[in-house]
Design a protein around this motif. Sequence first.
Motif, PDB file in Angstrom:
ATOM      1  N   GLN A   1      24.525 -26.042 -23.604  1.00  0.00           N
ATOM      2  CA  GLN A   1      24.029 -24.797 -24.183  1.00  0.00           C
ATOM      3  C   GLN A   1      23.553 -23.837 -23.101  1.00  0.00           C
ATOM      4  O   GLN A   1      23.801 -22.638 -23.175  1.00  0.00           O
ATOM      5  CB  GLN A   1      22.892 -25.082 -25.163  1.00  0.00           C
ATOM      6  CG  GLN A   1      23.349 -25.680 -26.469  1.00  0.00           C
ATOM      7  CD  GLN A   1      22.191 -26.035 -27.384  1.00  0.00           C
ATOM      8  OE1 GLN A   1      21.038 -26.026 -26.974  1.00  0.00           O
ATOM      9  NE2 GLN A   1      22.499 -26.358 -28.627  1.00  0.00           N
ATOM     10  N   LYS A   2      22.878 -24.371 -22.087  1.00  0.00           N
ATOM     11  CA  LYS A   2      22.412 -23.513 -20.997  1.00  0.00           C
ATOM     12  C   LYS A   2      23.587 -22.881 -20.264  1.00  0.00           C
ATOM     13  O   LYS A   2      23.556 -21.702 -19.929  1.00  0.00           O
ATOM     14  CB  LYS A   2      21.553 -24.309 -20.019  1.00  0.00           C
ATOM     15  CG  LYS A   2      20.158 -24.562 -20.507  1.00  0.00           C
ATOM     16  CD  LYS A   2      19.329 -25.256 -19.447  1.00  0.00           C
ATOM     17  CE  LYS A   2      17.914 -25.493 -19.924  1.00  0.00           C
ATOM     18  NZ  LYS A   2      17.086 -26.145 -18.906  1.00  0.00           N
ATOM     19  N   SER A   3      24.626 -23.673 -20.011  1.00  0.00           N
ATOM     20  CA  SER A   3      25.786 -23.126 -19.302  1.00  0.00           C
ATOM     21  C   SER A   3      26.511 -22.100 -20.169  1.00  0.00           C
ATOM     22  O   SER A   3      27.009 -21.098 -19.659  1.00  0.00           O
ATOM     23  CB  SER A   3      26.732 -24.240 -18.873  1.00  0.00           C
ATOM     24  OG  SER A   3      27.333 -24.845 -19.994  1.00  0.00           O
ATOM     25  N   GLU A   4      26.559 -22.330 -21.484  1.00  0.00           N
ATOM     26  CA  GLU A   4      27.187 -21.358 -22.378  1.00  0.00           C
ATOM     27  C   GLU A   4      26.392 -20.064 -22.410  1.00  0.00           C
ATOM     28  O   GLU A   4      26.967 -18.976 -22.455  1.00  0.00           O
ATOM     29  CB  GLU A   4      27.317 -21.937 -23.786  1.00  0.00           C
ATOM     30  CG  GLU A   4      28.394 -22.989 -23.916  1.00  0.00           C
ATOM     31  CD  GLU A   4      28.439 -23.634 -25.289  1.00  0.00           C
ATOM     32  OE1 GLU A   4      27.559 -23.327 -26.128  1.00  0.00           O
ATOM     33  OE2 GLU A   4      29.351 -24.438 -25.522  1.00  0.00           O
ATOM     34  N   GLN A   5      25.068 -20.162 -22.372  1.00  0.00           N
ATOM     35  CA  GLN A   5      24.238 -18.961 -22.360  1.00  0.00           C
ATOM     36  C   GLN A   5      24.481 -18.164 -21.082  1.00  0.00           C
ATOM     37  O   GLN A   5      24.553 -16.937 -21.113  1.00  0.00           O
ATOM     38  CB  GLN A   5      22.760 -19.325 -22.480  1.00  0.00           C
ATOM     39  CG  GLN A   5      22.359 -19.775 -23.866  1.00  0.00           C
ATOM     40  CD  GLN A   5      20.906 -20.217 -23.936  1.00  0.00           C
ATOM     41  OE1 GLN A   5      20.244 -20.359 -22.919  1.00  0.00           O
ATOM     42  NE2 GLN A   5      20.417 -20.450 -25.137  1.00  0.00           N
ATOM     43  N   LYS A   6      24.620 -18.857 -19.963  1.00  0.00           N
ATOM     44  CA  LYS A   6      24.897 -18.171 -18.703  1.00  0.00           C
ATOM     45  C   LYS A   6      26.251 -17.477 -18.766  1.00  0.00           C
ATOM     46  O   LYS A   6      26.408 -16.360 -18.277  1.00  0.00           O
ATOM     47  CB  LYS A   6      24.865 -19.151 -17.537  1.00  0.00           C
ATOM     48  CG  LYS A   6      23.480 -19.593 -17.162  1.00  0.00           C
ATOM     49  CD  LYS A   6      23.513 -20.543 -15.992  1.00  0.00           C
ATOM     50  CE  LYS A   6      22.128 -21.041 -15.644  1.00  0.00           C
ATOM     51  NZ  LYS A   6      22.162 -22.004 -14.535  1.00  0.00           N
ATOM     52  N   ASP A   7      27.238 -18.145 -19.381  1.00  0.00           N
ATOM     53  CA  ASP A   7      28.563 -17.548 -19.514  1.00  0.00           C
ATOM     54  C   ASP A   7      28.510 -16.300 -20.384  1.00  0.00           C
ATOM     55  O   ASP A   7      29.160 -15.302 -20.091  1.00  0.00           O
ATOM     56  CB  ASP A   7      29.556 -18.558 -20.111  1.00  0.00           C
ATOM     57  CG  ASP A   7      29.870 -19.702 -19.160  1.00  0.00           C
ATOM     58  OD1 ASP A   7      29.584 -19.554 -17.946  1.00  0.00           O
ATOM     59  OD2 ASP A   7      30.395 -20.733 -19.624  1.00  0.00           O
TER      60      ASP A   7
END
Length: 110
Positions: A69-75
């Motif tokens: 989820q954190k990586s998706e938010q960064k994307d």
Amino acid sequence: MRKNMKQSISTEIQNEAQRVAKATQRPGQTKEQTKLIAQGIEKGIAEYKKQQKAKAREADKAKKQKIKQKSEQKDVITATNPNKAPANQKLAWGLLGLSWSLFGLYFLLQ
């Protein structure tokens, strides 16, 4: 899916179960009864380990999902603001041009 084969219990667990069964042995209790108690303790230990493995798997899944989820938010953040870098570049080039033109004007006026 359940395995059809009976899982073998390590000798360490068997010894520990036997030790606990003997420690709780009451006067007049037969060896057969003690053996049954030891088997129950072995099953309890196996069930406990199974539960701990399930908890560890769930914790690992939650951790991986949180990281995902954190990586998706960064994307999403980088996808929504792709024009910031070129705007900064335009500003930098504009300031550079302004400074050179002012330097040229200063040089001509002297």
